[in-house]
Write an enzyme that holds these catalytic residues in place. Structure first.
Site, PDB file in Angstrom:
ATOM      1  N   GLU A  48       0.827  -1.201   0.000  1.00 16.32           N
ATOM      2  CA  GLU A  48       0.000   0.000   0.000  1.00 16.32           C
ATOM      3  C   GLU A  48       0.867   1.258   0.000  1.00 16.32           C
ATOM      4  O   GLU A  48       1.916   1.316   0.643  1.00 16.32           O
ATOM      5  CB  GLU A  48      -0.948  -0.018   1.201  1.00 16.32           C
ATOM      6  CG  GLU A  48      -1.963  -1.154   1.077  1.00 16.32           C
ATOM      7  CD  GLU A  48      -2.971  -1.223   2.203  1.00 16.32           C
ATOM      8  OE1 GLU A  48      -4.042  -1.820   1.989  1.00 16.32           O
ATOM      9  OE2 GLU A  48      -2.700  -0.690   3.306  1.00 16.32           O
ATOM     10  N   CYS A  91      -1.103   6.198   9.955  1.00 12.90           N
ATOM     11  CA  CYS A  91       0.117   5.578  10.473  1.00 12.90           C
ATOM     12  C   CYS A  91      -0.203   4.294  11.225  1.00 12.90           C
ATOM     13  O   CYS A  91      -1.052   4.271  12.119  1.00 12.90           O
ATOM     14  CB  CYS A  91       0.822   6.569  11.404  1.00 12.90           C
ATOM     15  SG  CYS A  91       2.328   5.935  12.138  1.00 12.90           S
TER      16      CYS A  91
END
EC number: 2.1.1.192
Length: 384
Positions: A105, A355
């Protein structure tokens, strides 16, 4: 890890052609020399590849037809394909990118004055940080140069084609996606060289950031290979907590890690004398005011700025997200010691692009002994 390593010296594709995205400028010039061409031809082709995101030799109009024909016979420009796109309400875009039969990703994060691309370096991760979704997927293999720089190439092509939407060109790249970059130095460094190269993406070395959890021997080696901005995933004010949430700390403890960081700073111009400390805030694990005081004492000899990162949950995780009030108190303690402290704004969490949330699609081939070796035994840099 040598059985999983793909090096720049082994860049032929299945049909026997060279993928030019696997070559930095020095390697590209050697390739053209072997074709009997002058070095400037390599520079011309690189400019087409990276300035214009061109993957068709026939469109390179300042290259003569004979050379174009020769290139089509022995080379190609093949970036990994985007197989899925998700757009967040805050403008963040997450792309699932096919690398063989798996996915990694890549995340595009636009802001007012810049746009940052978060790039993956491995299929999965073997470090098993307890708060990170990628680590729960296991580890399969290192990405090759073309699969790393190809994420930037693909994103630049998509964003460049969509200028009418107001999307900004990529101004910053952070090696903070899936994987530990320092466990793939042989491919990460050439990819970053292309990011910095004027015939590549031409980014400033202060705008390319590598983040590491603390593979100390590789960090020592990095400083002799390339100069980029450094961020470290610290996440704890003492070894007791870090041993639990960042297991590689059992081999390379905080003192050893920070000593290596200071050595890197002595060699680096990109960091302007200080490192970025990343500290994920885990509710009642590492976010108390006593932890903030410990962290300030720990970092007193390390020039740095501190990014406090609200933890982003994922299914099955054993942690909770720190409250805003606990984060605020923690931040104020650090600032009272004179540290530049920033609470990172969460971006893309509604599409699992924030994150610690990147997961991809990983076939876990990490052997139990390999994980143990990476966490608790010496790592052979030649096999990194």
């Amino acid at each position: 890890m040598s059985e999983q390593l793909v090096t720049p010296e082994n860049v032929t594709t299945k049909d026997g052609k060279i993928n030019l995205l696997d070559l930095n400028r020095q390697q590209m010039r050697e390739f053209f020399k072997d074709l009997g061409e002058k070095p400037f031809r390599a520079d011309q082709v690189m400019k087409w590849m990276y300035h214009y995101c061109c993957d068709n030799f026939d469109e390179m109009t300042d290259i003569n037809k004979v050379l174009r024909g020769k290139l089509k016979e022995v080379a190609e420009i093949r970036a990994p394909e985007v197989v899925e796109e998700q757009r967040s309400s805050d403008g963040t875009i997450k792309w699932a990118i096919a690398v063989g039969d798996q996915r990694v990703e890549t995340v595009y994060i636009p802001e007012d004055d810049r746009a940052t691309l978060c790039v993956s370096s491995q299929v999965g991760c073997a470090l098993e940080c307890k708060f990170c979704s990628t680590a729960q997927q296991g580890f399969n293999r290192n990405l090759r140069v073309s699969e790393i720089i190809g994420q930037v190439w693909r994103a630049a092509k998509i964003v460049g084609a969509a200028k009418v939407t107001g999307q900004r060109p990529i101004t910053n790249v952070v090696m903070m996606g899936m994987g530990e970059p320092l466990l793939n130095l042989n491919n990460v460094v050439p990819a970053m060289e292309i990011m910095l190269d004027d015939f590549g993406f031409g980014l400033s070395k202060r705008r390319v950031t590598l983040s590491t959890s603390g593979v100390v021997p590789a960090l020592d080696k990095l400083g002799d290979m390339i100069d980029v901005a450094l961020a470290i995933s610290l996440h704890a004010p003492n070894d007791e907590i870090r041993d639990e949430i960042v297991p590689i700390n059992k081999k390379y403890n905080i003192e050893t890690f920070l000593a290596a960081v200071r050595c890197y700073l002595e060699k680096s111009n990109a960091n302007q004398g200080r490192v970025t400390i990343e500290y994920v805030m885990l509710d009642h694990v590492n976010d108390g005011t006593e932890h903030a005081h410990q962290l300030a004492e720990l970092l007193k000899d390390t020039p740095c700025k501190i990014n406090l990162i609200p933890w982003n949950p994922f299914p099955g995780a054993p942690y909770g997200r720190s409250s805003n009030s606990r984060i605020d108190r923690f931040s104020k303690v650090l600032m009272s010691y004179g540290f530049t402290t920033i609470v990172r704004k969460t971006r893309g969490d509604d599409i699992d692009a924030a994150c610690g949330q990147l997961a991809g699609d990983v076939i876990d081939r990490t052997k139990r002994t390999l994980r143990k070796r990476m966490q608790g035994e010496a790592i052979d840099i030649k096999a990194v």
